[in-house]
Design an enzyme around this catalytic site. Structure first.
Site, PDB file in Angstrom:
ATOM      1  N   MET A   1       0.758  -1.285  -0.052  1.00 25.03           N
ATOM      2  CA  MET A   1      -0.225  -0.032  -0.182  1.00 25.03           C
ATOM      3  C   MET A   1       0.714   1.213   0.089  1.00 25.03           C
ATOM      4  O   MET A   1       0.545   2.516   0.214  1.00 25.03           O
ATOM      5  CB  MET A   1      -0.843   0.177   1.260  1.00 25.03           C
ATOM      6  N   GLY A   2       2.174   1.175  -0.440  1.00 26.59           N
ATOM      7  CA  GLY A   2       2.931   2.183  -0.434  1.00 26.59           C
ATOM      8  C   GLY A   2       3.509   2.655   0.860  1.00 26.59           C
ATOM      9  O   GLY A   2       3.538   1.790   1.905  1.00 26.59           O
TER      10      GLY A   2
ATOM     11  N   GLY B   1      10.750  -2.846   5.435  1.00 22.43           N
ATOM     12  CA  GLY B   1       9.969  -4.354   5.638  1.00 22.43           C
ATOM     13  C   GLY B   1       9.623  -4.532   4.105  1.00 22.43           C
ATOM     14  O   GLY B   1      10.044  -5.531   3.382  1.00 22.43           O
ATOM     15  N   HIS B   2       9.032  -3.601   3.333  1.00 21.16           N
ATOM     16  CA  HIS B   2       8.438  -3.627   2.181  1.00 21.16           C
ATOM     17  C   HIS B   2       9.850  -4.341   1.031  1.00 21.16           C
ATOM     18  O   HIS B   2       9.849  -5.015   0.235  1.00 21.16           O
ATOM     19  CB  HIS B   2       7.880  -2.567   1.580  1.00 21.16           C
TER      20      HIS B   2
ATOM     21  N   GLN C   1     -10.362  -2.777   2.396  1.00 20.58           N
ATOM     22  CA  GLN C   1     -10.027  -3.556   3.499  1.00 20.58           C
ATOM     23  C   GLN C   1     -10.239  -2.186   4.687  1.00 20.58           C
ATOM     24  O   GLN C   1      -9.601  -2.729   5.805  1.00 20.58           O
ATOM     25  CB  GLN C   1      -8.495  -4.018   3.154  1.00 20.58           C
TER      26      GLN C   1
ATOM     27  N   LYS D   1       4.901  -9.981   8.973  1.00 25.37           N
ATOM     28  CA  LYS D   1       4.234  -9.033   9.901  1.00 25.37           C
ATOM     29  C   LYS D   1       2.812  -8.950   9.911  1.00 25.37           C
ATOM     30  O   LYS D   1       2.315  -8.791  10.971  1.00 25.37           O
ATOM     31  CB  LYS D   1       4.765  -7.574   9.286  1.00 25.37           C
TER      32      LYS D   1
ATOM     33  N   GLN E   1      -2.839 -12.240   7.833  1.00 31.79           N
ATOM     34  CA  GLN E   1      -3.020 -12.064   6.224  1.00 31.79           C
ATOM     35  C   GLN E   1      -2.362 -12.981   5.363  1.00 31.79           C
ATOM     36  O   GLN E   1      -2.922 -13.793   4.229  1.00 31.79           O
ATOM     37  CB  GLN E   1      -2.490 -10.646   6.186  1.00 31.79           C
TER      38      GLN E   1
ATOM     39  N   VAL F   1      10.860  -7.258   9.771  1.00 26.99           N
ATOM     40  CA  VAL F   1      12.011  -6.420   9.732  1.00 26.99           C
ATOM     41  C   VAL F   1      11.827  -5.374  10.894  1.00 26.99           C
ATOM     42  O   VAL F   1      10.538  -4.906  10.796  1.00 26.99           O
ATOM     43  CB  VAL F   1      12.227  -5.672   8.474  1.00 26.99           C
TER      44      VAL F   1
ATOM     45  N   ARG G   1       2.624   2.740   9.663  1.00 28.27           N
ATOM     46  CA  ARG G   1       1.688   3.394  10.602  1.00 28.27           C
ATOM     47  C   ARG G   1       2.660   3.837  11.690  1.00 28.27           C
ATOM     48  O   ARG G   1       2.246   4.990  12.517  1.00 28.27           O
ATOM     49  CB  ARG G   1       0.811   2.590  11.090  1.00 28.27           C
TER      50      ARG G   1
HETATM   51  P1  AMP Z   1       1.407  -2.746   3.540  1.00 25.82           P
HETATM   52  O1  AMP Z   1       1.967  -2.077   2.704  1.00 25.82           O
HETATM   53  O2  AMP Z   1       1.431  -2.697   4.979  1.00 25.82           O
HETATM   54  O3  AMP Z   1       0.142  -3.502   2.885  1.00 25.82           O
HETATM   55  O4  AMP Z   1       2.472  -4.259   3.438  1.00 25.82           O
HETATM   56  C1  AMP Z   1       2.772  -4.883   2.243  1.00 25.82           C
HETATM   57  C2  AMP Z   1       3.581  -6.032   2.679  1.00 25.82           C
HETATM   58  O5  AMP Z   1       5.026  -5.762   3.285  1.00 25.82           O
HETATM   59  C3  AMP Z   1       2.813  -7.082   3.164  1.00 25.82           C
HETATM   60  O6  AMP Z   1       3.078  -8.248   2.893  1.00 25.82           O
HETATM   61  C4  AMP Z   1       3.631  -6.821   4.954  1.00 25.82           C
HETATM   62  O7  AMP Z   1       3.176  -7.839   5.444  1.00 25.82           O
HETATM   63  C5  AMP Z   1       4.903  -6.623   4.290  1.00 25.82           C
HETATM   64  N1  AMP Z   1       5.462  -5.914   5.377  1.00 25.82           N
HETATM   65  C6  AMP Z   1       4.941  -4.860   6.263  1.00 25.82           C
HETATM   66  N2  AMP Z   1       5.831  -4.445   7.206  1.00 25.82           N
HETATM   67  C7  AMP Z   1       6.737  -5.351   7.014  1.00 25.82           C
HETATM   68  C8  AMP Z   1       7.811  -5.878   8.025  1.00 25.82           C
HETATM   69  N3  AMP Z   1       8.349  -4.783   9.016  1.00 25.82           N
HETATM   70  N4  AMP Z   1       8.610  -6.701   7.802  1.00 25.82           N
HETATM   71  C9  AMP Z   1       8.468  -7.488   6.638  1.00 25.82           C
HETATM   72  N5  AMP Z   1       7.192  -7.386   5.959  1.00 25.82           N
HETATM   73  C10 AMP Z   1       6.472  -6.339   6.015  1.00 25.82           C
END
Ligand code: AMP
Length: 284
Positions: free
Chosen positions: A34-35, A40-41, A65, A153, A157, A180, A191
């Site tokens: 979601m940018g 982590g991403h 969502q 994380k 999901q 991460v 967030r």
């Molecule tokens: P989001 O942008 O929050 O929808 O996350 C996109 C992807 O990045 C999802 O598969 C998350 O689980 C993963 N993600 C988000 N934060 C982390 C993190 N700290 N470590 C590993 N993967 C992450």
């Protein structure tokens, strides 16, 4: 050397770009996001580039969502910085669909996720996983990846998507990448940028409580109630008193048992100020 990724904002552009990249004859890895990208991403993008010749990242803040009272409108949007980061990771293609492209006029078909979507996040965010499963299936259909990368994380999901892939015979390999964390233990999240410095310090109690609980289990504690109470106490002592859930659960089904006899997943969702954070830890 950074190389500028192709950008597609419509499915037609996406198909053209995939064709130009010769994606049919190569392994395509998909990283849905979601940018507001962070390490982590990027760890998912790196995992994709080690296994796949073509790496596609998507950035789409998926409205279905989010519940009406949640942070859809103020969800962080940092597109220029995101594209810069993706270029540094040699992403081949970034798909930035518009809302109208994903949810055209009259849209009314949703994925009904499996039982594993019901507890925990499902209780506190009732239609969340319906929205997640629907958009992930749509992105799979649009990009047609060979491998899809998700982060532990968002543990629940991962279970929902893994089940959907199996149940709907999707020809996609599913990868889960480790959480991460910041050097001090805070799980990285888009967030986190909502947190004030004082809240950020308080938020450290979340990962700390997981570390303490893991240690207790390793030392022989087998009562799920004792472990949950300890996690809650560590968070409350730090001033985190709005806790959605603490769970000690089976990592495949998320069922909660009183006695810990097999690997368990520890999961937390709690508010620090106005910001809802989630974290988890698998104890083998
Ligand atoms: P989001 O942008 O929050 O929808 O996350 C996109 C992807 O990045 C999802 O598969 C998350 O689980 C993963 N993600 C988000 N934060 C982390 C993190 N700290 N470590 C590993 N993967 C992450």
């Amino acid at each position: 050397m950074a190389s500028v990724p192709r950008i597609a904002t419509s499915v037609a552009q996406l198909k053209d770009a995939l064709r130009d990249l010769g994606a049919r004859s190569r392994r395509v890895g998909l990283v849905p996001t979601m940018g507001a990208l962070h390490e982590g991403h990027l760890s998912l993008v790196r995992a994709a580039s080690t296994e796949c010749e073509t790496v596609v990242a998507t950035i789409f803040v998926n409205p279905t969502q989010f519940a009406p009272h949640e942070d859809l409108a103020k969800y962080p949007r940092t597109l220029d910085a995101d594209l810069e980061l993706l270029a540094q990771e040699n992403t081949d293609l970034v798909f930035l669909p518009t809302n109208a492209e994903v949810y055209p006029e009259g849209f009314s078909t949703y994925v009904e996720p499996s039982q594993v979507a019901v507890p925990l996040e499902g209780t506190f965010r009732p239609n969340h996983f319906r929205g997640v499963a629907t958009v992930v299936l749509k992105l799979f259909n649009m990009v047609q990846p060979d491998v899809a990368y998700f982060g532990q994380k968002d543990f629940q999901q991962c279970l929902v998507v893994r089940r959907m892939i199996a149940d709907l015979n999707l020809p996609i390999e599913f990868r889960v990448c480790p959480i991460v964390r910041e050097p001090d233990g805070l799980a990285i999240s888009s967030r986190n940028r909502y947190l004030t410095p004082a809240e950020r310090t308080r938020a450290l109690a979340i990962s700390r409580s997981l570390t303490i609980a893991t240690e207790l289990i390793r030392q022989g504690e087998r009562s799920a109630a004792v472990i949950k109470a300890k996690i809650e106490q560590v968070m409350r002592d730090a001033g985190i008193d709005r806790i959605d859930y603490v769970a000690v659960a089976d990592p495949d089904t998320l069922m909660e048992n009183q006695a810990i006899s097999r690997p368990v997943i520890l999961l937390i969702a709690a508010f620090v100020g106005q910001t809802r954070l989630i974290d988890n830890c698998l104890v083998e």
